[in-house]
Design a protein around this motif. Structure first.
Motif, short mmCIF file in Angstrom:
data_model
loop_
_atom_site.label_atom_id
_atom_site.label_comp_id
_atom_site.label_asym_id
_atom_site.label_seq_id
_atom_site.Cartn_x
_atom_site.Cartn_y
_atom_site.Cartn_z
N ARG A 8 43.44 30.84 34.49
CA ARG A 8 42.93 31.86 35.40
C ARG A 8 41.84 31.29 36.31
O ARG A 8 41.87 31.48 37.54
CB ARG A 8 42.36 33.03 34.60
CG ARG A 8 41.82 34.18 35.45
CD ARG A 8 41.03 35.16 34.61
NE ARG A 8 39.82 34.54 34.08
CZ ARG A 8 39.10 35.07 33.10
NH1 ARG A 8 39.46 36.20 32.52
NH2 ARG A 8 38.02 34.45 32.67
N THR A 16 44.08 37.15 42.15
CA THR A 16 43.31 38.34 41.79
C THR A 16 43.15 38.32 40.27
O THR A 16 44.05 37.86 39.56
CB THR A 16 44.00 39.65 42.20
OG1 THR A 16 45.25 39.77 41.50
CG2 THR A 16 44.24 39.70 43.70
N PRO A 17 42.03 38.80 39.74
CA PRO A 17 41.86 38.77 38.28
C PRO A 17 42.93 39.55 37.53
O PRO A 17 43.23 39.24 36.38
CB PRO A 17 40.48 39.41 38.09
CG PRO A 17 39.76 39.17 39.37
CD PRO A 17 40.82 39.26 40.43
N GLU A 18 43.51 40.55 38.20
CA GLU A 18 44.50 41.40 37.53
C GLU A 18 45.93 40.89 37.67
O GLU A 18 46.78 41.22 36.84
CB GLU A 18 44.44 42.82 38.08
CG GLU A 18 43.09 43.51 37.93
CD GLU A 18 42.09 43.07 39.00
OE1 GLU A 18 42.54 42.55 40.04
OE2 GLU A 18 40.88 43.24 38.78
N GLY A 19 46.23 40.09 38.71
CA GLY A 19 47.63 39.78 38.97
C GLY A 19 47.98 38.31 39.07
O GLY A 19 49.09 37.97 39.46
N TRP A 20 47.06 37.44 38.67
CA TRP A 20 47.31 36.01 38.86
C TRP A 20 48.49 35.49 38.06
O TRP A 20 49.13 34.52 38.43
CB TRP A 20 46.05 35.20 38.49
CG TRP A 20 45.65 35.29 37.04
CD1 TRP A 20 44.80 36.19 36.50
CD2 TRP A 20 46.10 34.47 35.97
NE1 TRP A 20 44.67 35.98 35.14
CE2 TRP A 20 45.46 34.92 34.79
CE3 TRP A 20 46.98 33.38 35.88
CZ2 TRP A 20 45.68 34.33 33.54
CZ3 TRP A 20 47.20 32.79 34.64
CH2 TRP A 20 46.55 33.27 33.49
N ARG A 65 51.45 36.78 37.49
CA ARG A 65 52.81 37.17 37.87
C ARG A 65 53.66 35.95 38.21
O ARG A 65 53.24 35.08 38.98
CB ARG A 65 52.78 38.13 39.06
CG ARG A 65 52.41 39.55 38.69
CD ARG A 65 52.70 40.51 39.84
NE ARG A 65 51.81 40.24 40.98
CZ ARG A 65 50.64 40.84 41.16
NH1 ARG A 65 50.20 41.71 40.28
NH2 ARG A 65 49.91 40.55 42.22
N GLY A 84 48.58 35.39 30.13
CA GLY A 84 47.23 35.95 30.11
C GLY A 84 46.50 35.65 28.82
O GLY A 84 46.82 34.71 28.09
N ASP A 127 46.20 37.83 26.20
CA ASP A 127 46.60 38.73 25.12
C ASP A 127 47.42 38.07 24.02
O ASP A 127 47.70 38.68 23.00
CB ASP A 127 47.39 39.92 25.68
CG ASP A 127 46.55 40.82 26.55
OD1 ASP A 127 45.31 40.80 26.38
OD2 ASP A 127 47.12 41.53 27.40
N GLU A 139 32.72 40.34 41.89
CA GLU A 139 31.88 40.62 40.73
C GLU A 139 30.50 39.99 40.96
O GLU A 139 30.37 38.97 41.63
CB GLU A 139 32.51 40.03 39.47
CG GLU A 139 33.88 40.59 39.14
CD GLU A 139 34.47 39.89 37.94
OE1 GLU A 139 34.02 40.19 36.81
OE2 GLU A 139 35.34 39.03 38.13
#
Length: 381
Positions: A50, A61-65, A67, A174, A176, A346
Motif C-alpha cells: 500500500r 487511494t487508501p480504499e481502492g489501491w 483492485r 489488503g 485482512d 490525512e
C-alpha cells in the motif's frame, strides 16, 4: 548480448535514473502498472505494498489501491502483490504446477489427505473470500483432526501455500489476510519462458544493474540469468558507474531529467532496496544494518538528498522518524513536510528520535516453521 558500454554515470545520476524507472519521481502510472513494472511488491508487512503504491501510483487511494491485484508467493519464495492478469507469469516462473499429492513433505501433510482437504477449502472460498480462521473452522467442522489442522494451516504456508502455488487460491492483497479463488484460470507458460520475461522486465525497470543484482532479486543463479538473456537475445545496453559495468534495456532518461529530490519515503521491504545486491546507489555501507538487519526486516526508509538517512514508521496519526545520526533543522523540516504530503489529505504528526531511543525490532517468529526451512532461516510468509 550487450551493446558497447556507454558513458559513465555518477552515483547520484545513477540513483536519479533508478528513481525515474521505479516511478518514484513522477506518479504517472496506475497501481496495477506499477506492480507489473516492479515485478510485484513484497508484502512481508501487509501495509508495505500500500505505501509503495502511495509513493508511486497516479490512481492510488487508501480504499481502492488493491483492485486488480492479488497476493501470492513469488520470486525468492517470498510473498508479493502482483497484478491478477499476470498470475500465470509469476507462478510459471516458480514452476509449481504439479499435483497436490506431490507437495513438499516438510509440512507433514499425508499425500492422500491433501487433495481431499483442498476440495473442502475450494468449496468454502467459492462463495466468497475467507480468512484463515474461517477456513480452519470449516475444515474442523468437516472432521479434520487437530493434528492435521496444525499442519494444513501452518503459519508459514501449509496446504494454503501449496494451493496458491498451483493457482487454486490467491491471497487478497489488503491487510485482512483473506483467501479467494483466482479471478480467472491460470495461463501456464514454460518455466524458462516465464523466467526470461522476468529477467527482461528487471533490466527495463531496475536497470542499470548487474547480472548479480538481477540474480539476487529473482532468486536465480547468475549463470541462469546470463543464459536466459542470451537465449532471449535481450538487447542489453551497458554503462559504467564507479568502474562497475551495469546493464539495462530501453532508453534512459537524461540525468538532467532525473534529478534526485530532497526527500523520498520508501515503504517497508521496498523494491528500490530489495532490487539490488549492491545497494550503494542509495545506502552508505555503514548504514546497511540500519535499513535491513539480521532479523530479516527491511525498514521503511527515508532518503534525504539521495542517501538513506533515517527510518520511518506510522502508528495512527503519528509518523516517527528514527535518525541514523542527528539531522539538521533543514533536513528535519524537509522530511516532515514530505511525510505530511505523503499521507495527505490525512493529517499526521511527525516526530523525530535518535536510534538509542528506538525499540529493538522483533525478529520473525520461526517456531512454527518446518525444520527444513528453519535451518535455512525461513523463506515463507
Amino acid at each position: 548480448m550487450t551493446a558497447p558500454a556507454g558513458p559513465a554515470l555518477t552515483r547520484a545520476e545513477l540513483l536519479g535514473v533508478t528513481l525515474e524507472r521505479q516511478h518514484l519521481l513522477r506518479r504517472d502510472a496506475s497501481c496495477a502498472q506499477v506492480a507489473s513494472d516492479l515485478l510485484g511488491l513484497q508484502a512481508q508487512f501487509p501495509t508495505g505494498p500500500r505505501d509503495a503504491l502511495r509513493a508511486r501510483a497516479a490512481d492510488f487511494t487508501p480504499e481502492g489501491w488493491e483492485r486488480g491485484l492479488v497476493k501470492i508467493w513469488s520470486h525468492r519464495g517470498t510473498i508479493h502483490v502482483v497484478p491478477a492478469r499476470e498470475l500465470g507469469l509469476h507462478l510459471s516462473a516458480r514452476d509449481n504446477r504439479g499435483p497436490l499429492a506431490d507437495l513438499w513433505g516438510g509440512w507433514g501433510i499425508p499425500a492422500d489427505e491433501a487433495a481431499r482437504w483442498a476440495d473442502v477449502i475450494r468449496a468454502e472460498v467459492s462463495s466468497g473470500p475467507r480468512g484463515r480462521e474461517e477456513l480452519k473452522e470449516a475444515c474442523r467442522a468437516a472432521g479434520m483432526s487437530e493434528w492435521l489442522l496444525a499442519r494444513v494451516f501452518n503459519g508459514w504456508g501449509g496446504l494454503l501455500k501449496e494451493m496458491c502455488d498451483r493457482g487454486e487460491l490467491v491471497y487478497e492483497p489488503g491487510t485482512d489476510r483473506r483467501f479467494s479463488v483466482p479471478p480467472e484460470p491460470v495461463d501456464w507458460l514454460p518455466r524458462d519462458e516465464a523466467r526470461a520475461e522476468l529477467v527482461g522486465r528487471y533490466f527495463e525497470c531496475y536497470g542499470p544493474a548487474t547480472l548479480q543484482d538481477c540474480a539476487s532479486f529473482l532468486g536465480y543463479r547468475v549463470t541462469e540469468v546470463a543464459e536466459l538473456a542470451r537465449r532471449s537475445a535481450l538487447p542489453l545496453r551497458e554503462l559504467t558507474c564507479g568502474g562497475v559495468e551495469l546493464a539495462y534495456l530501453g532508453e534512459l532518461p537524461s540525468p538532467s531529467e532525473a534529478r534526485v529530490p530532497g526527500c523520498v519515503l520508501l515503504a517497508p521491504f521496498d523494491q528500490l532496496v530489495l532490487g539490488y545486491r549492491d545497494r550503494s546507489r542509495l545506502i552508505d555501507e555503514r548504514d546497511l544494518p540500519r535499513v535491513t538487519n539480521r532479523a530479516g526486516i527491511v525498514f521503511a526508509t527515508v532518503l534525504y538528498r539521495g542517501r538513506a538517512r533515517a527510518r520511518w514508521r506510522r502508528e495512527g496519526r503519528r509518523v516517527t522518524v528514527t535518525e541514523f545520526r542527528p539531522l539538521s533543522d533543514t533536513a528535519c523540516a524537509t522530511i516532515a513536510g514530505r511525510a505530511r504530503r505523503f499521507f495527505s489529505p490525512e493529517r499526521v504528526e511527525v516526530l523525530f528520535r535518535g536510534e538509542k531511543d528506538a525499540p529493538a525490532p522483533r525478529p520473525f517468529d520461526t517456531d512454527g516453521l518446518p525444520s527444513e526451512l528453519r535451518a535455512r532461516g525461513g523463506d515463507g510468509e
